[in-house]
Write a protein that holds these residues in place. Structure first.
Motif, PDB file in Angstrom:
ATOM      1  N   ILE A 114      38.452  66.065  75.440  1.00 40.12           N
ATOM      2  CA  ILE A 114      37.112  66.557  75.108  1.00 40.12           C
ATOM      3  C   ILE A 114      37.111  68.077  75.014  1.00 40.12           C
ATOM      4  CG2 ILE A 114      36.378  66.540  77.530  1.00 40.12           C
ATOM      5  CD1 ILE A 114      34.206  65.822  74.381  1.00 40.12           C
ATOM      6  N   SER A 115      37.918  68.746  75.835  1.00 39.96           N
ATOM      7  CA  SER A 115      37.956  70.208  75.764  1.00 39.96           C
ATOM      8  C   SER A 115      38.570  70.674  74.449  1.00 39.96           C
ATOM      9  CB  SER A 115      38.722  70.793  76.957  1.00 39.96           C
ATOM     10  OG  SER A 115      40.035  70.286  77.022  1.00 39.96           O
ATOM     11  N   MET A 116      39.605  69.989  73.975  1.00 42.32           N
ATOM     12  CA  MET A 116      40.205  70.349  72.693  1.00 42.32           C
ATOM     13  C   MET A 116      39.277  70.003  71.534  1.00 42.32           C
ATOM     14  SD  MET A 116      42.949  72.025  72.793  1.00 42.32           S
ATOM     15  CE  MET A 116      44.058  72.589  74.083  1.00 42.32           C
ATOM     16  N   LEU A 117      38.542  68.919  71.648  1.00 45.78           N
ATOM     17  CA  LEU A 117      37.553  68.583  70.624  1.00 45.78           C
ATOM     18  C   LEU A 117      36.534  69.702  70.472  1.00 45.78           C
ATOM     19  CD1 LEU A 117      36.124  66.647  68.650  1.00 45.78           C
ATOM     20  CD2 LEU A 117      34.980  65.622  70.646  1.00 45.78           C
ATOM     21  N   VAL A 118      36.041  70.204  71.599  1.00 45.87           N
ATOM     22  CA  VAL A 118      35.083  71.311  71.568  1.00 45.87           C
ATOM     23  C   VAL A 118      35.726  72.561  70.957  1.00 45.87           C
ATOM     24  CG1 VAL A 118      33.826  72.941  73.036  1.00 45.87           C
ATOM     25  CG2 VAL A 118      33.613  70.472  73.420  1.00 45.87           C
ATOM     26  N   ASN A 119      36.983  72.838  71.331  1.00 46.53           N
ATOM     27  CA  ASN A 119      37.670  74.003  70.773  1.00 46.53           C
ATOM     28  C   ASN A 119      37.808  73.905  69.255  1.00 46.53           C
ATOM     29  OD1 ASN A 119      38.122  75.523  73.105  1.00 46.53           O
ATOM     30  ND2 ASN A 119      40.046  74.502  73.568  1.00 46.53           N
ATOM     31  N   ILE A 120      38.131  72.711  68.777  1.00 46.64           N
ATOM     32  CA  ILE A 120      38.298  72.518  67.335  1.00 46.64           C
ATOM     33  C   ILE A 120      36.959  72.710  66.617  1.00 46.64           C
ATOM     34  CG2 ILE A 120      38.827  70.807  65.545  1.00 46.64           C
ATOM     35  CD1 ILE A 120      40.897  69.640  67.592  1.00 46.64           C
ATOM     36  N   MET A 121      35.890  72.171  67.179  1.00 41.76           N
ATOM     37  CA  MET A 121      34.580  72.354  66.553  1.00 41.76           C
ATOM     38  C   MET A 121      34.187  73.823  66.525  1.00 41.76           C
ATOM     39  SD  MET A 121      32.299  69.030  67.711  1.00 41.76           S
ATOM     40  CE  MET A 121      32.258  69.467  69.456  1.00 41.76           C
TER      41      MET A 121
END
Length: 254
Positions: free
Chosen positions: A25-32
């Protein structure tokens, strides 16, 4: 005018995933956030341009719905658009699609403009948001608050903020709060449950060298959903609160 919709593709790397080979979830947020930053740069109002004016964007809240979490080596498409703004806040939406074009993730976020020197929010500058072609609205969009921790069932971990936890705004990067929150859940739980909804609200900045407490309680809410409620604190100050909704993997596969 219609809202500017920006899209970008991203191939998920193994180091962006957890032990289940699922995007964290942290990488998902970073990508967004990377994609929204790319749009700002293309429109001529990127971080470097804002920095010249002593300004920076900060995120106040995310609400994320996950139908299917992307996995390692998949190529995903991320779309984003600024949906509206008022005197103090900007609202942005994200969508994530898999290689077949199936919608996997939807997210809504609330941004504010920060005076980098005074560390205070300032009014939105029309010339900064104009390129996004988002409509002005006096209406405040109130995202529901995260569910509260059950004080008699708290699990707690402590951390010291490291140099690599902070970003160019000189405070802890938003994704680190999610890492601290997830870390209060044990291995067995995380390998047998999937995150379906996240609501996180950021209250106070955390800085290099701070000693923080990551607190969590796990319970069923009134709707019968399994929820982990989270809180990040420095001393008696609440820096962030979040709630996450989970489902067991076999239930998702029915």
């Amino acid at each position: 005018m219609t809202n500017q919709i920006f899209e970008s593709e991203h191939q998920i790397n193994y180091y962006e995933c957890d032990a289940n080979q699922q995007l964290t979830i942290s990488m998902l947020v970073n990508i967004m956030m990377q994609v929204s930053g790319e749009q700002s740069y293309v429109l001529g109002v990127g971080d470097e341009e804002l920095a010249k004016e002593g300004l920076a964007w900060i995120v106040l809240q995310y609400a994320v719905d996950i139908k299917q979490i992307p996995k390692a080596h998949q190529t995903i498409k991320i779309t984003t658009q600024a949906s509206s703004y008022n005197k103090l806040f900007c609202y942005r939406e994200f969508k994530v699609y898999d290689e077949a074009g199936t919608l996997c993730v939807t997210a809504k976020s609330t941004f504010a403009l920060l005076d980098s020197e005074k560390r205070k929010m300032v009014r939105i500058h029309d010339e900064i948001v104009e390129p996004f072609q988002a409509p002005f609205s006096k209406k405040l969009i109130r995202t529901p608050k995260p569910e509260k921790i059950k004080e008699d069932e708290v699990v707690e971990n402590e951390y010291r903020v490291r140099y690599l936890d902070i970003d160019s705004n000189l405070h802890v990067n938003n994704s680190k709060y999610l890492d601290w929150a997830i870390d209060t859940l044990d291995y067995d739980f995380l390998t047998t449950h999937t995150l379906t909804h996240l609501n996180i609200k950021f209250e106070k900045e955390v800085y290099y060298g701070n000693q923080i407490k990551s607190q969590m309680s796990l319970f069923q809410n009134e709707a019968g959903q399994l929820v982990s409620a989270h809180r990040i604190k420095t001393g008696d100050v609440i820096n962030s609160e979040a709630s996450m909704t989970w489902e067991k993997k076999e239930e998702l596969n029915r």
